[in-house]
Write an enzyme that holds these catalytic residues in place. Structure first.
Site, PDB file in Angstrom:
ATOM      1  N   LYS A   6       8.066  -3.526 -72.962  1.00 48.87           N
ATOM      2  CA  LYS A   6       8.205  -4.054 -71.597  1.00 48.87           C
ATOM      3  C   LYS A   6       8.057  -5.578 -71.597  1.00 48.87           C
ATOM      4  CE  LYS A   6       6.611   0.222 -69.554  1.00 48.87           C
ATOM      5  NZ  LYS A   6       5.502   0.986 -68.978  1.00 48.87           N
ATOM      6  N   GLN A  50      -0.524   0.623 -67.100  1.00 45.59           N
ATOM      7  CA  GLN A  50       0.006   1.503 -68.149  1.00 45.59           C
ATOM      8  C   GLN A  50      -0.878   2.741 -68.293  1.00 45.59           C
ATOM      9  OE1 GLN A  50       2.983   1.001 -69.986  1.00 45.59           O
ATOM     10  NE2 GLN A  50       2.552   3.139 -70.420  1.00 45.59           N
ATOM     11  N   ASP A  73       6.375   0.497 -60.764  1.00 44.45           N
ATOM     12  CA  ASP A  73       6.531   1.780 -61.455  1.00 44.45           C
ATOM     13  C   ASP A  73       6.860   2.910 -60.482  1.00 44.45           C
ATOM     14  OD1 ASP A  73       6.485   1.941 -64.180  1.00 44.45           O
ATOM     15  OD2 ASP A  73       4.288   1.955 -64.359  1.00 44.45           O
TER      16      ASP A  73
END
Ligand code: NAP
Length: 238
Positions: A6, A50, A73
């Site tokens: 990422k 994450q 997200d």
């Protein structure tokens, strides 16, 4: 691997990114404070946590704490609700990556029978809604599904998001089926591989995505798209 990829994707397109590495023993309230800090930082457009988080932290509480406008997200309940209501906005990265991938492959989903193996909140469930929006007929399978092979044999498109090797093989699909392999596993030699037995499927399918180099890449592209969208949402809020 996920975080490094990422970071690299952001760097490639000039999105300034800052990875905040916290100790795994961090108390939940301290993590909430970190999120609050970035929620209030006007120079930050997007935040992602994450997963998975350490066991002592309630992931739902953490994901809910991220400002919905910065939730790149698409895990915040209000963004999830928007998705299920068919509204525009931030999209879940892997499912949107799969929709885009099929679009690039000129796969018209309208009226097609799509079988999704896996019902996680990250992949299977949101993808089912997005496939419905594309006017596909959707079947969701999971670990309690009986006669998986009978179901997959009827599918025009099969998406496998399980996290186990060889969930799908060539005997389980009809000729010309499209297979999207979301899984990330390691084989006996320690190399990355997907959930599908690629070799037995490749000649039978009209399209099959490899692992690595398939869905993961498109997942990151959606993340970058979401950052751009979040940037405009945040500018509107200011
Ligand atoms: P997850 O939360 O563990 O969900 C796995 C799903 O598979 C569950 O719904 C489970 O059913 C189902 N399942 C387990 N064994 C099964 C079987 N034998 N037959 C049919 N269904 C079975 O996993 P996830 O987060 O969705 O991730 C799935 C895989 O995709 C992982 O390998 C992950 O690393 C990978 N992934 C890749 C990307 C990417 O960008 N490439 C993004 C996200 C995830 P139950 O609900 O009944 O337990």
């Amino acid at each position: 691997v996920y975080v490094a990829n990422k970071e690299k994707a952001c760097n490639n397109v000039g999105i300034i990114n800052n990875t905040v590495r916290l100790p795994d023993y961090i108390p939940e309230h301290d993590l909430l404070r970190v999120i609050d800090f970035y929620n209030n930082d006007k120079t930050v457009d997007g935040i992602l946590v994450q997963l998975p988080l350490p066991k002592h932290i309630n992931s739902d509480k953490i994901l809910k704490a991220i400002s919905p406008e910065k939730d790149v997200d698409c895990f915040h309940p209000s963004n999830v609700a928007n998705l299920w209501l068919g509204k525009e906005g931030i999209k879940p990265c892997t499912p949107q990556g799969i929709i885009d991938l099929l679009d690039y492959g000129n796969i018209d989903l309208r009226g097609k029978h799509v079988v999704i193996i896996g019902r996680s909140n990250i992949v299977g469930k949101p993808l089912a809604q997005m496939m419905l929006k594309e006017n596909a007929t959707v079947t969701i399978c999971h670990s309690k599904t009986k006669n998986l092979q009978e179901i997959t044999k009827l599918a025009d498109v099969i998406v496998v998001a399980v996290g186990k090797r060889n969930v799908l093989n060539g005997d389980m699909v009809k000729d010309g089926a499209v297979v999207v392999d979301v899984g990330i596993n390691r084989n006996d030699e320690g190399k990355l591989c997907g959930d599908c037995d690629y070799d037995s499927l490749v000649d039978k399918c009209s399209l099959i995505t490899p692992v690595p180099g398939g869905v993961g890449l498109l997942t990151r592209v959606t993340l970058l798209d979401n950052v751009l969208l979040a940037h405009s949402l945040n500018n509107m809020c200011q």
